[in-house]
Every structure is written in structure tokens, then in C-alpha cells.
Design a protein around this motif. Structure first.
Motif, PDB file in Angstrom:
ATOM      1  N   UNK A 139     -12.118  32.555 -71.503  1.00  0.00           N
ATOM      2  CA  UNK A 139     -11.010  31.793 -72.065  1.00  0.00           C
ATOM      3  C   UNK A 139     -10.923  31.968 -73.574  1.00  0.00           C
ATOM      4  N   UNK A 140     -12.058  31.859 -74.292  1.00  0.00           N
ATOM      5  CA  UNK A 140     -11.929  32.003 -75.747  1.00  0.00           C
ATOM      6  C   UNK A 140     -11.620  33.438 -76.146  1.00  0.00           C
ATOM      7  N   UNK A 141     -12.018  34.403 -75.339  1.00  0.00           N
ATOM      8  CA  UNK A 141     -11.562  35.774 -75.602  1.00  0.00           C
ATOM      9  C   UNK A 141     -10.037  35.852 -75.455  1.00  0.00           C
ATOM     10  N   UNK A 142      -9.521  35.274 -74.375  1.00  0.00           N
ATOM     11  CA  UNK A 142      -8.086  35.366 -74.117  1.00  0.00           C
ATOM     12  C   UNK A 142      -7.256  34.544 -75.102  1.00  0.00           C
ATOM     13  N   UNK A 144      -7.815  34.485 -78.303  1.00  0.00           N
ATOM     14  CA  UNK A 144      -7.612  35.362 -79.453  1.00  0.00           C
ATOM     15  C   UNK A 144      -6.929  36.672 -79.074  1.00  0.00           C
ATOM     16  N   UNK A 145      -6.821  36.953 -77.760  1.00  0.00           N
ATOM     17  CA  UNK A 145      -5.989  38.066 -77.297  1.00  0.00           C
ATOM     18  C   UNK A 145      -4.533  37.639 -77.129  1.00  0.00           C
ATOM     19  N   UNK A 146      -4.268  36.342 -77.251  1.00  0.00           N
ATOM     20  CA  UNK A 146      -2.915  35.841 -77.082  1.00  0.00           C
ATOM     21  C   UNK A 146      -2.510  35.637 -75.640  1.00  0.00           C
ATOM     22  N   UNK A 147      -3.478  35.659 -74.718  1.00  0.00           N
ATOM     23  CA  UNK A 147      -3.176  35.485 -73.296  1.00  0.00           C
ATOM     24  C   UNK A 147      -3.242  34.021 -72.859  1.00  0.00           C
ATOM     25  N   UNK A 148      -4.023  33.229 -73.553  1.00  0.00           N
ATOM     26  CA  UNK A 148      -4.050  31.779 -73.332  1.00  0.00           C
ATOM     27  C   UNK A 148      -3.445  31.156 -74.577  1.00  0.00           C
ATOM     28  N   UNK A 170      -1.354  26.706 -78.761  1.00  0.00           N
ATOM     29  CA  UNK A 170      -2.596  27.042 -79.459  1.00  0.00           C
ATOM     30  C   UNK A 170      -2.257  27.958 -80.621  1.00  0.00           C
ATOM     31  N   UNK A 171      -2.732  27.603 -81.813  1.00  0.00           N
ATOM     32  CA  UNK A 171      -2.470  28.420 -82.995  1.00  0.00           C
ATOM     33  C   UNK A 171      -3.784  28.971 -83.539  1.00  0.00           C
ATOM     34  N   UNK A 172      -4.128  30.232 -83.221  1.00  0.00           N
ATOM     35  CA  UNK A 172      -5.359  30.808 -83.764  1.00  0.00           C
ATOM     36  C   UNK A 172      -5.266  30.995 -85.277  1.00  0.00           C
ATOM     37  N   UNK A 173      -6.397  30.796 -85.948  1.00  0.00           N
ATOM     38  CA  UNK A 173      -6.502  31.036 -87.385  1.00  0.00           C
ATOM     39  C   UNK A 173      -7.603  32.072 -87.596  1.00  0.00           C
ATOM     40  N   UNK A 174      -7.287  33.143 -88.326  1.00  0.00           N
ATOM     41  CA  UNK A 174      -8.202  34.268 -88.472  1.00  0.00           C
ATOM     42  C   UNK A 174      -8.322  34.641 -89.948  1.00  0.00           C
ATOM     43  N   UNK A 175      -9.250  35.543 -90.245  1.00  0.00           N
ATOM     44  CA  UNK A 175      -9.458  35.989 -91.615  1.00  0.00           C
ATOM     45  C   UNK A 175      -8.469  37.084 -91.995  1.00  0.00           C
TER      46      UNK A 175
END
Length: 356
Positions: A139-142, A144-148, A170-175
Motif C-alpha cells: 500500500x505505501x509503495x502504491x 507513492x506510485x499514485x495507485x492509491x 492522499x497528497x504525497x509530499x516528496x523532496x
């Protein structure tokens, strides 16, 4: 206090003869306050992951005597490596170490010195969601893959039957910058997911799928998560802890959900310590085994030249780094970092002694 065979009386004598001031601050002159003016300045730059620890070490070590002024600028591992290769700093910092190709560009030689370790956590902003948020590996992989892309995704709901997850994006925050934290995180994702390995892959900078928000440095990501509802971002544990951000329990290699903490981090690093250390001390731990192991841990390295043209500068650096590998480890633990296992700290101390 941990003691190492490589710490000689000569090294200890040098240690007490130099001081350290945090962030390059100058000590007062005898006329202004009775303290000795710093006569040697040593500068470094690199990873933001260990920056709070290095500043704390500088402050504590600087209480000895302010003969030497050290400074460290947290600019990210990628930029730190660039400055180190260019000779623009006296030392660098990186959570991705250096590649063989990068090392080959430094004519003075390179010593990779692991100084501490830490955990990469997934911190989130979900007001009203109380209790332990569990994230399965797939789930946490997906995420950040934009699948979940929704917090009430059926897989998230199934993993968290005791939580009421909102119907929110869900809004991922990345470097945004070149980052050793990104390297550690994506190295783990590549180890647990073929889709990730064959897709975005591992690196200090990644072409992130979807429309992730970005921040500069661990602090930038942490601040962005703090102000963005529905967000989730990866960062070093200490940054989440200092801002009071909730962090998820992650499913580890043995199938157990583990919270980040001193015990789970040390359990993970113990698995690395049990392995054979490479001669260059470039040891990665992408997916540690063990039921109590937190799944995303990384060492952090100082980048030191093999040869320094100024003997005084070499002696000051060797003494200060030896102090960090010895007396500095309890400070690391107090701040949420993982103290180095004895065999890694001892190998690092021997590597420091080889610097000319």
C-alpha cells in the motif's frame, strides 16, 4: 562511555586542544569576553538528515575550547557531494555515501565515515484520525506510485479496521532537492516492489509519479506535511518528532507492523551490523529482517578527504570526528537517531585514523 582501540593518547591530546562552535559562529575575543579567538575554521555541507545532530555535536564539543570553528550547512546530500568533489568544503555529509564514479573524481582520496543512523518515517496529516495508522508494504509503495490516492481506499480500510479514515485525497509530499533521504526511501521501495524497481527506481532525485507536492530538505517536507490536510511525506524521524507529526506503523519484511523508535531502529541496524562490513564502509540496509525491525533505516556518512594539505586541519577533523564516534553517540540517541553498533563505530574510528 564507549572506548575504541584506535583512540590513542595522541588523539585525545589533540581532542582537548581544539574546540568547536556550532554553525560557524565565532568565539569572543579576549577583549570582548575573555575567550580565545578561533584560529582555524573548518566548513562542511551536505545531508539535512543528520544536520540537527551535527549542530548539537558542534555545540557540545565546542564547550571544550573554541580554538577551532566548525560549520555545517544542510543543503542536501546531492549538493553536499558536489561541493565536496569541487573542494569547496573541508568535509561533506551524505545519506547516500558516494558512488565509485564520484569517488574517482577526488584526487585527494575519499574516506566514507558512518557517523550515525536513522529511520525514514511516513508522517501524515489527518485531523480526527486517532490511533495507530498501519500501512502494508504494497500500500505505501502504491501511494507513492499514485495507485492509491484516497484515504478510504479499501486496502487502507482493511488494514485499519479500528480507524475511521476520511474520504479525502492522499497528497504525497516528496523532496525537490538531491537527497540521501530520498535515496534511502527509494532504495527500500525498490527492494520490496518490482513495480517500483522497474519504474521510478532508486536515486537521490526521482521523477515522482502523479502530482506530488515538494519540499526542500527534511525540514521542508515536514513543514509541508504539517500545513497540508490529507498529506503524507517521508522524512527522518527526528524532524517528524520535533514537529509533533503522527507517523505510520509500517509492515516489515517479517510481516509485522512496527512503529519507529529506538528499539525498532536498533533492531534493524543490528541486522546490518551482523553482515560483513565492506572495506569502504558503504553499507546499505534496504529491507532489514527481524520481527522487531523497523523497515526503513539508513546510515549517514561524513565525507572526508584522504589527504589534507594542512596538518593542523587534518588533526582537528580527526579529533572531532573521533569524538562524535565515541562520546557523541549518546547524544544521537537522545535526539532520536540510532547509535552506531560497536563494530561499525570501531571500523569508522580506524578509517578516521588513516586520514593524512
Amino acid at each position: 562511555m564507549r572506548r575504541f582501540p584506535g583512540v590513542t593518547r595522541v588523539a585525545l591530546a589533540v581532542l582537548v586542544s581544539v574546540g568547536l562552535t556550532a554553525c560557524g559562529g565565532e568565539s569572543e575575543s579576549p577583549e570582548s569576553g575573555g575567550h580565545m579567538e578561533a584560529r582555524l575554521r573548518i566548513s562542511g555541507a551536505g545531508a539535512t538528515f543528520p544536520e540537527p545532530l551535527y549542530v548539537a555535536w558542534m555545540r557540545r564539543y565546542g564547550e571544550e575550547r573554541p580554538d577551532v570553528s566548525f560549520s555545517y550547512e544542510g543543503v542536501g546530500s546531492g549538493e553536499g557531494i558536489k561541493r565536496f568533489i569541487a573542494g569547496a568544503v573541508d568535509f561533506g555529509g551524505s545519506d547516500a555515501a558516494m558512488t565509485d564514479e564520484q569517488i574517482a573524481q577526488v584526487s585527494r582520496g575519499v574516506n566514507l565515515i558512518p557517523t550515525t543512523a536513522g529511520m525514514v518515517v511516513l508522517a501524515y496529516n489527518l485531523p480526527g484520525v486517532e490511533g495507530e495508522l498501519r500501512l502494508p508494504r504494497d500500500v505505501y509503495v502504491d501511494i507513492f506510485l499514485g495507485k492509491v490516492w484516497r484515504w478510504d481506499d479499501p486496502r487502507l480500510v482493511a488494514a485499519n479496521p479500528d480507524l475511521v479514515l476520511p474520504s479525502k485525497l492522499i497528497q504525497p509530499v516528496v523532496r525537490r532537492d538531491g537527497s540521501g533521504t530520498t535515496f534511502a526511501f527509494t532504495n527500500h521501495l525498490s527492494a520490496v516492489s518490482l513495480d517500483w524497481r522497474d519504474g521510478p527506481g532508486t536515486g537521490t532525485q526521482i521523477d515522482w509519479p502523479g502530482g506530488a507536492m515538494t519540499g526542500v530538505g527534511n525540514e521542508g517536507v515536514a513543514q509541508k506535511v504539517k500545513i497540508s490536510l490529507g498529506s503524507i511525506g517521508y522524512m527522518e524521524y527526528g524532524f517528524a518528532k520535533r514537529l509533533g507529526l503522527p507517523v505510520a506503523s509500517l509492515e516489515n519484511r517479517d510481516g509485522d507492523f512496527v512503529k519507529p523508535g529506538a528499539g525498532s531502529g536498533q533492531a534493524a541496524l543490528a541486522a546490518a551490523a551482523a553482515a560483513d562490513l565492506p572495506e569502504n564502509l558503504r553499507l546499505f540496509v534496504p529491507d532489514p529482517p527481524g520481527p522487531e525491525s523497523y523497515p526503513i533505516v539508513t546510515l549517514s556518512w561524513l565525507l572526508l578527504y584522504g589527504v589534507y594539505p594542512e596538518p593542523e586541519k587534518a588533526a582537528a577533523l580527526k579529533a572531532a570526528v573521533t569524538w562524535g564516534l565515541n562520546q557523541g553517540q549518546p547524544i544521537a540517541e537522545e535526539m532520536g537517531y540510532i547509535p552506531l553498533p560497536d563494530n561499525i563505530a570501531a571500523a569508522a574510528t580506524r578509517a578516521v585514523a588513516d586520514i593524512q
